[in-house]
Structures are given as C-alpha cells and as structure tokens.
Scaffold this motif. Structure first.
Motif, PDB file in Angstrom:
ATOM      1  N   ASP A   1       0.826  -1.210   0.000  1.00 55.70           N
ATOM      2  CA  ASP A   1       0.000   0.000   0.000  1.00 55.70           C
ATOM      3  C   ASP A   1       0.860   1.261   0.000  1.00 55.70           C
TER       4      ASP A   1
ATOM      5  N   LYS B   1       1.397   4.369  -3.372  1.00 56.87           N
ATOM      6  CA  LYS B   1       1.165   5.804  -3.238  1.00 56.87           C
ATOM      7  C   LYS B   1       2.461   6.590  -3.037  1.00 56.87           C
TER       8      LYS B   1
ATOM      9  N   ARG C   1       5.657   8.818  -3.345  1.00 56.36           N
ATOM     10  CA  ARG C   1       6.097   9.929  -4.185  1.00 56.36           C
ATOM     11  C   ARG C   1       7.543  10.308  -3.887  1.00 56.36           C
TER      12      ARG C   1
ATOM     13  N   SER D   1       4.050   2.989  -7.806  1.00 55.31           N
ATOM     14  CA  SER D   1       4.188   4.271  -8.490  1.00 55.31           C
ATOM     15  C   SER D   1       5.522   4.298  -9.232  1.00 55.31           C
TER      16      SER D   1
END
Length: 433
Positions: free
Chosen positions: A181, A185, A187, A217
């Motif tokens: 998880d 996400k 960054r 990502s």
C-alpha cells in the motif's frame, strides 16, 4: 683585569641539564623563533589546505550535485503518472507532444525528441514477429510455480536463477501487504525498512509478488531499481529487470506514448549492472520481435548517453547481429557502433554477415537498416577484409537507398582493409652513398 660577566641562562635552559656549556653559549648567539609561530604550526597540523584551483572545482561539483538533488526531489514530488491522453495518429500533429515528453518540469532533456510517422511504423511492422509469445511477468512465473509445486512448496531450490518458494508466516505477509500500500502511493521520502531488506532474502521474488509491482508508483519503481541494482548479484538483478522493470516500461510507453521521468531514470540505474541490463532488458526486448520504434529510441538513448564496458557491448552486438532481424535491431546496432569501440574481428565479422544476409531479401529495407550500414562502414571500414568489402559492394547493387548508398560505396572504395595492411610489402631503406 676586569670581572668576568655572567652568562644569563633562561629558566627553560636551566631545566635542560644535559646541554653542555659550549652548546649553551652557541645557542645564545642564534636567533630563536618566537612562541607565536607555534600556534601556526598546530593549525597546519590539524588542517589540510588545497590550492585555489582544486577548491574551485570542488565547490562547482558540490553546487552541481546540490542542483541535481533538488531537481530530483522536485520531480519525485509531482504525480508519478502523467494524465492519460487520447491516442492520436503519429504524424505532424503528435510532434508537439513528443517534444514535451522529452523533458521534465525543470527543462532537463532526458531523451531525444521522437518524430514518428505512419510510414516508419508500417515499415517496421513488416519486420516484426507475427507469432510473438506474450511477455511473462513476475506474477505469471510465481503463479506457475505455485501451481506446479503445490506438494513441494517447502523445497528451496539451490539454483540462483530459479524462484525459491517458502511458506510465509501470516504476520510477514501482512507486513508486506502494508508495504504494498505504501509503494502504490509513494512519491518521495524514505522507503519502509522491510522493503530495503528484500534483496537479501532467498525468496525475494515471492516477497515482491506480495508487494504487487505492477501497481507501484513510478517513483517507487525508480527507488526499487536503485536498491536491487546495488544489492543483488548480476543474475538476480537480471531477473528483476526482466520480470519487473521491463514490463512496466513497455506498459507505460504503450499507454501514454511517452516514458515517465522516474522510469527513464530507473533504466539508467539498471546500467550499473551492464550484464543484467543486456540480458534482462535489451536482448529479451529484441527477441520478443515486437519492439516498437519508440521503445527502441528511448531505451537506445539510455545506452547512448551512458558508458558501458566493451566486453558487454561486444557481446550485445554479437547477439543482435545473429538474431532474427527486426527494425529495432538496426537502431541498437547503430547506437553501439557509434560508441567507436575497438571491436574484436569476430564481432566485426558477425556484423558483416548480418548485413550480407539481406543480399537475397526482396523486401524494401527501412531507412534504419541503411543508416546502420553507413555507420558501420564509417567506423570499421579498416577492420573488414578485402573479400568482405567486395561482398558489401555487391550487396549495394541489390539493396540501395537514394541518399545513403552512394556514401556507403565511397567509404568502402576508399577503405584500407585489414588483410591488405598485413600483406603490404615493407619499403626498403634508402642507401646513402
């Protein structure tokens, strides 16, 4: 007769009882350095100074590194995936989008502009493999292993190239599901410590499967490539590049018609293991028979802009020259030949035979093929034999291009072949009478 004067002896000299009278008298006649110089000596011992030129270079390099770090942090803070655009025809209308895709928000170009029209695409499709097998990913291989080895799930394989399966503790699985998880996400910032130790695990591929790499990502993929390229051996890094990084790069290009900045940086990081890069990304991409011109151009720019050892490049050229031809083969051959390596004669001969195979091909070869041939004769015309030169000249009569073949012929006609140099008689020394 006057009274003899007393010789003044300092307190420091009185303490040194080993000094003789004659030496003491001579020492009074010599000027001694002041105590203030001792402080300077201590500073010289504690600190090491460099000249102004070297310090200026160090400062400029530090500023450059700081700027690169700030640019990288700015790029990692933006969304990892570009907004999806409607697919348009690859013509003049798409040229602006391609120019935009070749730079990040700071204006740094990280691959060349790509201008592709429909004619180039159709020419390359003629040489693509029609019966191509679907590309296998890490999830496919894991599922096959679980299906085949249900009764042997506790067995650990000793081969480094095989997937090692273990029965995981539910708490371990739950922890890496949480890591999954986070990576979806991610960054910027620090990665979970549980993810950093994955390369040191024997069943690291099984753990990666839990983290679901297709949903990472782009920034997480870049960080993962850094970690795995640094901590895995070449064979294991090859599997990571082939099963995780390559499918993600191809999917991103197929969906957005351009490559995310973080994924491009991940390809550059993968070159830290040049053998793994060649065997895990380049050769499987070409052997698939479905490499597009866009994929070849972007991945080729990574090869062109980075230094690669001659051993790995020579092996890659040899393999590309021997495999079935696709239009992308010419792109990578030209890029490797433009690096101007001192190639062994075996590799040069393989490239010559690669071009001579098309003497009986009735298809119209793409411009990329003629460009690769021109680059080869420009760089290695002195490394071919006279027999090979004559065969290449005969090839030009059957495969020609209106603007390239003439230059190739001139290069070959003025070539000084390697066997002519070996058999050329030496000039006798002139006798002086």
């Amino acid at each position: 007769m006057g009274k003899a004067k007393k010789i003044k002896v300092s307190k420091r000299d009185r303490q040194d009882v080993k000094i003789g009278l004659a030496e003491l008298i001579n020492s009074e006649k010599v000027v001694k350095p002041k105590n203030r110089t001792k402080i300077r000596h201590r500073q010289d011992e504690d600190e090491e100074f460099v000249d102004s030129g070297l310090s200026q270079k160090i400062l400029s390099q530090a500023r450059r590194q700081q700027m690169e770090m700030e640019e990288e942090e700015d790029e990692m803070e933006r969304p990892s995936k570009s907004p999806k655009k409607p697919v348009t025809k690859l013509g003049n209308d798409d040229s602006e989008g391609q120019a935009e895709s070749s730079e990040d928000e700071t204006g740094n170009h990280f691959y060349d502009n790509i201008e592709i029209n429909e004619e180039d695409e159709q020419a390359l499709e003629m040489f693509m493999n029609r019966d191509k097998a679907p590309m296998r990913t890490l999830a496919d291989i894991i599922m096959d292993k679980l299906t085949e080895k249900k009764t042997e799930i506790h067995t650990q394989f000793s081969d480094a190239g095989s997937i090692q399966m273990q029965e995981l503790d539910p708490r371990v699985r739950q922890m890496y599901e949480g890591v999954r998880d986070v990576l979806a996400k991610y960054r910027s910032g620090k990665l979970p410590k549980a993810f950093k130790i994955v390369p040191n695990l024997k069943n690291w591929e099984q753990i990666l499967y839990i983290t679901d790499p297709p949903k990472w990502s782009a920034a997480a993929m870049y960080q993962a490539t850094r970690i795995f390229a640094s901590n895995l051996k070449e064979k294991m890094a090859q599997r990571f590049f082939n099963l995780v990084l390559l499918p993600r790069v191809r999917d991103d290009l197929a969906e957005y018609k351009r490559l995310n900045f973080h994924l491009y940086q991940a390809l550059r990081k993968a070159l830290f293991k040049p053998g793994g890069f060649m065997k895990g990304i380049l050769l499987p991409l070409l052997e698939s028979g479905s490499c597009t011109l866009r994929e070849a151009t972007i991945i080729g720019s990574v090869i062109a802009k980075n230094s690669i050892p001659i051993l790995h490049s020579s092996a890659a050229i040899l393999k590309i020259a021997e495999m079935d031809y696709t239009g992308a083969n010419s792109v990578f051959l030209r890029i490797f030949l433009d690096k101007k390596y001192a190639l062994p004669y075996r590799v040069v001969d393989a490239v010559v035979f690669h071009f001579l195979r098309f003497s009986t091909d009735s298809r119209d070869l793409p411009v990329l093929w003629h460009q690769a041939l021109l680059t080869f004769v420009q760089r290695y015309k002195s490394d071919v034999s006279s027999e090979q030169r004559d065969a290449l000249l005969e090839l030009l009569k059957k495969q020609s291009h209106h603007s390239i073949t003439g230059e190739v012929r001139r290069e070959l006609q003025h070539a000084k072949c390697r066997d002519i140099e070996a058999t050329e008689p030496k000039s006798e020394p002139m006798s002086i009478t």
